[in-house]
Design an enzyme around this catalytic site. Structure first.
Site, mmCIF file in Angstrom:
data_model
loop_
_atom_site.group_PDB
_atom_site.id
_atom_site.type_symbol
_atom_site.label_atom_id
_atom_site.label_comp_id
_atom_site.label_asym_id
_atom_site.label_seq_id
_atom_site.Cartn_x
_atom_site.Cartn_y
_atom_site.Cartn_z
ATOM 1 N N CYS A 1 0.727 -1.266 -0.047
ATOM 2 C CA CYS A 1 0.042 0.078 -0.026
ATOM 3 C C CYS A 1 0.710 1.153 0.098
ATOM 4 O O CYS A 1 1.680 1.458 -0.708
ATOM 5 C CB CYS A 1 -0.704 -0.140 1.259
ATOM 6 S SG CYS A 1 -2.380 1.193 0.946
ATOM 7 N N HIS B 1 -3.591 -4.926 -0.218
ATOM 8 C CA HIS B 1 -3.185 -5.460 0.903
ATOM 9 C C HIS B 1 -3.561 -6.880 0.991
ATOM 10 O O HIS B 1 -4.436 -7.376 1.029
ATOM 11 C CB HIS B 1 -4.258 -4.735 2.034
ATOM 12 C CG HIS B 1 -4.039 -3.530 2.518
ATOM 13 N ND1 HIS B 1 -3.211 -3.059 3.426
ATOM 14 C CD2 HIS B 1 -4.618 -2.351 1.916
ATOM 15 C CE1 HIS B 1 -3.141 -1.903 3.432
ATOM 16 N NE2 HIS B 1 -3.938 -1.378 2.581
ATOM 17 N N GLU C 1 -2.660 -9.016 3.050
ATOM 18 C CA GLU C 1 -2.982 -9.517 4.218
ATOM 19 C C GLU C 1 -4.581 -9.639 4.617
ATOM 20 O O GLU C 1 -5.123 -10.124 5.613
ATOM 21 C CB GLU C 1 -2.134 -8.932 5.923
ATOM 22 C CG GLU C 1 -2.874 -7.614 6.064
ATOM 23 C CD GLU C 1 -2.468 -6.336 5.040
ATOM 24 O OE1 GLU C 1 -2.755 -5.198 5.307
ATOM 25 O OE2 GLU C 1 -1.685 -6.620 3.779
#
Length: 214
Positions: free
Chosen positions: A83, A192, A194
């Site tokens: 990001c 992202h 994750e």
């Protein structure tokens, strides 16, 4: 056992990144480093980031993370940006009336604008949600991830896909966006991983296994 270092410079909740890494690499050590000293002995480095670019740059420079990142790149250590961690590696951002970044990649970071449209409909900014990512190069970080898989994005500024010789993945939101860029031992994503379910976890697993070459 590998030592995977996540740089903690006060910009964003890093525990979700650490948790995802522990899931895909349970035998490795995951460290949140607030100083370069805590990153000593690292085998892999992650540069995350959430928030305004000026604050991110100040937070990154203050503890001495710029020389650390440069050393890691020079030695061939695998580096992952996420990001705003990707955006700070660019040349300059339009955010905060213009902020110089690290210039590791020569591309700019642009604002989506207030009149962003697609098929005649106004698009919301920030861009938040799941977008398909088209893989633009054959890279170990894309291993076992189907082309066109969806990843989760949250951002108001973007790196253009046009005239981008580091482009590794692309998506669209009114304009063509660099979803990922790559050069030598660096791979950075606007999305992202994750927060991107199975595809994101696979990308993190690929990072854990990647030797920094492609």
């Amino acid at each position: 056992m590998q030592k995977i270092v996540i740089l903690d410079y006060g910009m964003g909740n890093l525990h979700s990144v650490a948790s995802a890494l522990q899931k895909v690499a349970p035998g490795d050590e995951v460290v949140l480093a607030t100083t370069p000293e805590q990153a000593e002995g690292a085998d892999r480095l992650i540069v995350p980031g959430v928030g305004a670019i000026r604050d991110c740059m100040e937070g990154f420079i203050r503890p001495g993370f710029v020389p650390l990142l440069n050393r890691c790149i020079e030695t061939g250590m695998p580096v992952l940006g996420i990001c705003v961690g990707m955006q700070i590696m660019m040349a300059r951002s339009e955010e905060n009336n213009g902020v110089d970044c690290l210039d590791i990649f020569p591309q700019p970071v642009k604002f989506f604008g207030t009149d962003l449209k697609e098929n005649g409909e106004r698009l919301k900014v920030p861009h938040m949600g799941w977008n398909q990512v088209q893989q633009k190069i054959d890279h170990p970080m894309w291993r076992d991830i189907e082309n066109g898989s969806r990843f989760y994005f949250v951002h108001s500024y973007y790196v253009p896909a046009e005239n981008n010789d580091a482009l590794a993945g692309e998506t669209e939101y009114g304009v063509r966006i660099a979803a990922a860029v790559a050069r030598e031992n660096i791979f950075s994503t606007q999305f992202h991983p994750e927060k991107s379910a199975d595809a994101g976890l696979q990308l993190l697993k690929n990072f854990v296994d990647w030797n920094g070459q492609y």
